[in-house]
Design an enzyme around this catalytic site. Structure first.
Site, PDB file in Angstrom:
ATOM      1  N   TYR A  69    -112.122 -60.094   1.872  1.00  0.00           N
ATOM      2  CA  TYR A  69    -110.628 -59.092   1.475  1.00  0.00           C
ATOM      3  C   TYR A  69    -109.656 -60.182   1.268  1.00  0.00           C
ATOM      4  O   TYR A  69    -109.362 -61.355   1.752  1.00  0.00           O
ATOM      5  CB  TYR A  69    -110.393 -58.377   2.733  1.00  0.00           C
ATOM      6  CG  TYR A  69    -111.582 -57.375   3.233  1.00  0.00           C
ATOM      7  CD1 TYR A  69    -111.975 -56.402   2.237  1.00  0.00           C
ATOM      8  CD2 TYR A  69    -112.231 -57.671   4.418  1.00  0.00           C
ATOM      9  CE1 TYR A  69    -113.068 -55.507   2.643  1.00  0.00           C
ATOM     10  CE2 TYR A  69    -113.277 -56.537   4.903  1.00  0.00           C
ATOM     11  CZ  TYR A  69    -113.788 -55.551   3.778  1.00  0.00           C
ATOM     12  OH  TYR A  69    -114.400 -54.842   4.289  1.00  0.00           O
TER      13      TYR A  69
ATOM     14  N   ASP B 211    -116.937 -61.101  -2.269  1.00  0.00           N
ATOM     15  CA  ASP B 211    -115.903 -62.197  -1.687  1.00  0.00           C
ATOM     16  C   ASP B 211    -115.060 -61.435  -0.744  1.00  0.00           C
ATOM     17  O   ASP B 211    -115.025 -60.148  -0.365  1.00  0.00           O
ATOM     18  CB  ASP B 211    -114.906 -62.835  -2.888  1.00  0.00           C
ATOM     19  CG  ASP B 211    -114.121 -61.607  -3.629  1.00  0.00           C
ATOM     20  OD1 ASP B 211    -114.532 -60.357  -3.430  1.00  0.00           O
ATOM     21  OD2 ASP B 211    -113.166 -61.794  -4.396  1.00  0.00           O
TER      22      ASP B 211
ATOM     23  N   PHE C 290    -117.602 -57.528   4.754  1.00  0.00           N
ATOM     24  CA  PHE C 290    -117.263 -56.233   5.252  1.00  0.00           C
ATOM     25  C   PHE C 290    -116.494 -56.018   6.558  1.00  0.00           C
ATOM     26  O   PHE C 290    -115.966 -54.806   6.718  1.00  0.00           O
ATOM     27  CB  PHE C 290    -118.443 -55.276   5.288  1.00  0.00           C
ATOM     28  CG  PHE C 290    -119.205 -55.108   3.957  1.00  0.00           C
ATOM     29  CD1 PHE C 290    -118.589 -54.267   2.885  1.00  0.00           C
ATOM     30  CD2 PHE C 290    -120.336 -55.673   3.578  1.00  0.00           C
ATOM     31  CE1 PHE C 290    -119.243 -54.150   1.791  1.00  0.00           C
ATOM     32  CE2 PHE C 290    -120.997 -55.667   2.391  1.00  0.00           C
ATOM     33  CZ  PHE C 290    -120.448 -54.560   1.536  1.00  0.00           C
TER      34      PHE C 290
ATOM     35  N   HIS D   6    -123.243 -49.999  -4.234  1.00  0.00           N
ATOM     36  CA  HIS D   6    -122.258 -50.396  -3.357  1.00  0.00           C
ATOM     37  C   HIS D   6    -121.766 -49.461  -2.432  1.00  0.00           C
ATOM     38  O   HIS D   6    -121.358 -48.184  -2.881  1.00  0.00           O
ATOM     39  CB  HIS D   6    -121.142 -51.500  -4.109  1.00  0.00           C
ATOM     40  CG  HIS D   6    -120.338 -52.231  -3.303  1.00  0.00           C
ATOM     41  ND1 HIS D   6    -119.293 -51.915  -2.873  1.00  0.00           N
ATOM     42  CD2 HIS D   6    -120.537 -53.535  -3.234  1.00  0.00           C
ATOM     43  CE1 HIS D   6    -118.696 -52.766  -1.976  1.00  0.00           C
ATOM     44  NE2 HIS D   6    -119.440 -53.712  -2.179  1.00  0.00           N
TER      45      HIS D   6
END
Length: 248
Positions: free
Chosen positions: A89, A87, A100, A209
């Protein structure tokens, strides 16, 4: 039926809301693929939820104009690689619709710093001082979050309001209508969402991740960037230039 804006003019009455929604500004090839999806009941409910949240004074990221930036930055036709995030930031000024990524001038988040470390180890790409990944998007890297909005300061606050179904449709459409794509599935959430992908048609690269909490347990050393470029070249596609310049 035409597609509708997620955020309607707040000056309209609730009874007239649907009639005054503006069309979503969606890149033409994605609009052709997703137009029917945007009029489904769950999307109507999602629009109503976001409208109610904004009406109640909640701050939602990214801005309305940037909610669909991933699709508007990388057309359906040009997509070669999909990087799947979770989701947006939730800090002020961070989210701009690409997973990202942050705009130039915003501090590079920890997960992206680790992505840069892996890029250097894999391909020798030097880390820029910014975190803007738009140049990747322009080359065919779809930077797609599973959930496209979030409330300020509240991570995963818009989980379960309908975005997962919408982004499942995005992935399903790519999986079914295209061949020889590369999917980066980093972390358990992305791996689960990517279970639908046909491994006989596409390359799926999975690992931990890049978050500081998990990067040392299977993200570093994945070589996904070089593996993706090799696969693209093997199937007649131009490889991605992963090196980001200081000027975006």
């Amino acid at each position: 039926m035409c597609c509708y804006s997620l955020i309607c003019d707040l000056s309209k009455t609730a009874n007239n809301m649907a009639g005054y929604c503006d069309p979503i500004r969606l890149e033409p090839s994605w609009k052709a693929v997703l137009e029917n999806e945007l009029s489904k009941d769950y999307m109507v409910a999602l629009r109503a939820y976001l409208l109610a949240q904004r009406s109640a004074g909640k701050v939602i990221f990214p801005s309305t104009e940037e909610i669909f930036s991933a699709l508007n930055s990388t057309s359906f036709e040009s997509t070669k690689i999909v990087i799947l995030g979770q989701d947006p930031y939730h800090g002020e000024g961070q989210a701009h619709g690409l997973c990202f990524s942050v705009k130039a001038g915003v501090r590079v988040p920890p997960s992206l710093r680790n992505i840069y470390k892996e890029l250097y180890a894999d391909l020798g790409c030097l880390a820029p001082a910014h975190g803007n990944l738009v140049p990747w998007a322009k080359q065919g890297v779809l930077l797609l979050n599973s959930v496209l909005t979030v409330e300020s300061g509240q991570a995963a606050s818009h989980k379960g309001i309908g975005w997962e179904q919408f982004t499942d449709k995005v992935i399903e459409s790519l999986n079914e209508q295209k061949r020889h794509l590369v999917f980066f599935l980093w972390g358990n959430h992305a791996k689960k969402k990517g279970e639908m992908i046909d491994r006989s048609k596409h390359l799926v690269l999975s690992c931990a991740h890049p978050s500081p909490l998990s990067a040392s347990r299977g993200y570093f050393g994945n070589h996904h960037f070089s593996m993706a470029n090799s696969y693209l070249q093997q199937h007649g596609s131009k490889p991605i230039n992963w090196q980001l310049t200081e000027i975006v």
